[in-house]
Design an enzyme around this catalytic site. Structure first.
Site, PDB file in Angstrom:
ATOM      1  N   CYS A 186       0.804  -1.227   0.000  1.00 34.51           N
ATOM      2  CA  CYS A 186       0.000   0.000   0.000  1.00 34.51           C
ATOM      3  C   CYS A 186       0.834   1.272   0.000  1.00 34.51           C
ATOM      4  O   CYS A 186       0.283   2.364  -0.095  1.00 34.51           O
ATOM      5  CB  CYS A 186      -0.961  -0.015   1.181  1.00 34.51           C
ATOM      6  N   HIS A 317      -2.542   8.437   5.052  1.00 34.32           N
ATOM      7  CA  HIS A 317      -2.870   7.086   4.601  1.00 34.32           C
ATOM      8  C   HIS A 317      -4.331   6.823   4.934  1.00 34.32           C
ATOM      9  O   HIS A 317      -5.071   6.307   4.106  1.00 34.32           O
ATOM     10  CB  HIS A 317      -1.954   6.074   5.274  1.00 34.32           C
ATOM     11  N   HIS A 353      -9.704   2.135  -0.645  1.00 30.61           N
ATOM     12  CA  HIS A 353      -8.278   1.812  -0.571  1.00 30.61           C
ATOM     13  C   HIS A 353      -7.906   1.069  -1.844  1.00 30.61           C
ATOM     14  O   HIS A 353      -8.205  -0.116  -1.998  1.00 30.61           O
ATOM     15  CB  HIS A 353      -7.987   0.965   0.661  1.00 30.61           C
TER      16      HIS A 353
END
Length: 449
Positions: A186, A317, A353
């Site tokens: 990620c 994030h 995400h």
């Protein structure tokens, strides 16, 4: 998943050694390509960010029977043949289609032709979490039903993660090129942008197409579901009632070049890349570590030549899980102090995400925010968790003149990457800012700790 690297005839290996005549040159972003659930292309994506649009809808990429809830942020209006013209789109997996399309968009957005790019030394670096896991899902299902003989060879050929970058090379017919696929989950998008920044700053290449791409797949959704981190309906980062992430998909590719190159051709400059920082704590397979995140932020600030008080907002994030948001907010507070916390937003509230694409798309959002003068909102917000205690710009974008923006990316295994972007004001601004000066004097950037 292994990185797939192919080098050009110069045979790069090990740390880059700056060319004496080009060492420390400034790097700018002049083209953007984005594929997201709230808009494809710069214009649509910018409008989606400003409006706080939500890309949430029921998942259709795979059979969700048996899951109590299955919302996600899929890209539903993507036509690969619009952007992929020099190869058969069906020879590429969905993530590779996203990356190739986004790269093509970035070239056009930069005011360049494919021939322009082909004539220059170039780098393609694409980050990913899953590669072509959607195709792996399909192969596994076929194998369970009919054994190995049921595998579709065409699908099997699409699986290698290296195709996310190699597909761009093939589509643009590049020759003097290095292509790399970066698998740091990620945080991979920021890693890929940093890789390109180093290559440009050293004078190793003239143009870099960098970012990340991933497609929605059953494997990743199921993994997060089993961890108990999939939200039932929407993602609400930093909210006291947040319930987790929503998986998404898409791509973000940034076209970067030296400032001298951009000025020489009269290019529109979105933002300057001031520097970045990396740190891998390897403390826990999935849990973030506050001190490691704070260390990464400090490394990024040091390498970019900025101080905490110069950061106008943080693109977090911000996954919307209990652990991530508290830990990340704590790390930001550790660096900035309780009384000087910058606005801290999460566009994952809008686009979900998107795994390896996440920080690359967020970097594009940061560049657009700088150029257009606004801070994107964190949508679905009701009440801020006091344990987070951030101004997340709830639900509505705010107008702001932005000079320096920070983009956080955190990944499983403790892989953290923080990117710093700055506004390029030009000579008419009355001289370079401290950030611009520091970016050129900070020495090698992207240091890991």
């Amino acid at each position: 998943m292994n990185a797939s690297i192919s080098t050009d005839e110069r045979g790069h290996s090990g740390p880059r050694r700056p060319h004496p005549e080009a060492a420390g040159r400034r790097v700018v972003i002049t083209g953007l390509g984005v594929v997201t659930s709230i808009g494809i292309g710069v214009e649509a994506f910018t409008a989606g960010l400003r409006a706080g649009r939500s890309g949430v809808k029921p998942i259709t990429a795979f059979d969700t029977t048996g899951f109590a809830h299955a919302n996600g942020c899929e890209v539903t209006d993507f036509a690969p043949e619009r952007w992929i013209t020099r190869q058969d789109p069906e020879e590429l997996g969905r993530a590779s289609q996203f990356s190739v399309a986004a790269a093509h968009m970035a070239v056009e957005d930069a005011g360049l032709t494919v021939a322009d790019v082909r004539a220059r030394r170039s780098l393609v670096s694409v980050g990913t979490t899953d590669g072509e896991s959607r195709d792996l899902d399909q192969l596994v299902a076929a194998g369970l039903d009919g054994g190995p003989g049921a595998y579709d060879p065409a699908v099997a050929r699409r699986v290698p993660a290296g195709r996310l970058s190699a597909g761009i090379v093939r589509e643009l017919e590049l020759e003097d090129v290095e292509a790399v696929t970066i698998p740091t989950a990620c945080a991979a998008g920021n890693y890929a942008v940093g890789y390109g920044y180093d290559a440009l700053r050293s004078g190793d290449v003239d143009i870099a197409l960098c970012g990340g791409a991933d497609a929605a797949c059953r494997k990743t959704f199921t993994g997060f579901y089993r961890l108990g981190t999939i939200a039932p309906e929407v993602c609400r980062p930093f909210d006291k009632d947040r319930e987790g992430i929503l998986t998404g998909e898409g791509a973000g590719i940034l076209l970067m070049e030296s400032l001298d190159s951009a000025l020489a051709r009269g290019a529109r400059i979105y933002a300057e890349v001031l520097g970045y920082g990396l740190a891998c704590d390897a403390l826990h397979p999935v849990a973030p570590d506050r001190d490691s995140i704070a260390r990464t932020i400090r490394i990024a600030h040091r390498n970019a030549g900025v101080t905490p008080d110069e950061i106008d907002f943080v693109s977090a994030h911000g996954t919307g899980t209990k652990a991530n948001d508290i830990t990340e907010a704590g790390a930001i507070r550790q660096v900035f102090g309780d009384d000087a916390m910058p606005r801290t937003v999460s566009i994952k509230s809008m686009i979900g995400h998107s795994m390896g694409a996440a920080s690359a798309v967020a970097a594009a959002a940061c560049a657009l925010a700088i150029t257009e003068g606004f801070i994107p909102p964190t949508v679905n917000h009701r009440e801020t968790d006091p344990e987070c205690g951030v101004d997340c710009v709830p639900n509505q974008a705010v107008e702001a003149e932005l000079n320096v923006v920070q983009n956080n990316a955190l990944a499983f295994g403790g892989n953290n990457a923080v990117l710093i972007l700055g506004a390029y004001r030009g000579a008419e601004s009355g001289g370079e800012t401290g950030a611009e000066s520091g970016a050129r004097s900070a020495g090698p950037v992207g240091s890991a700790a």
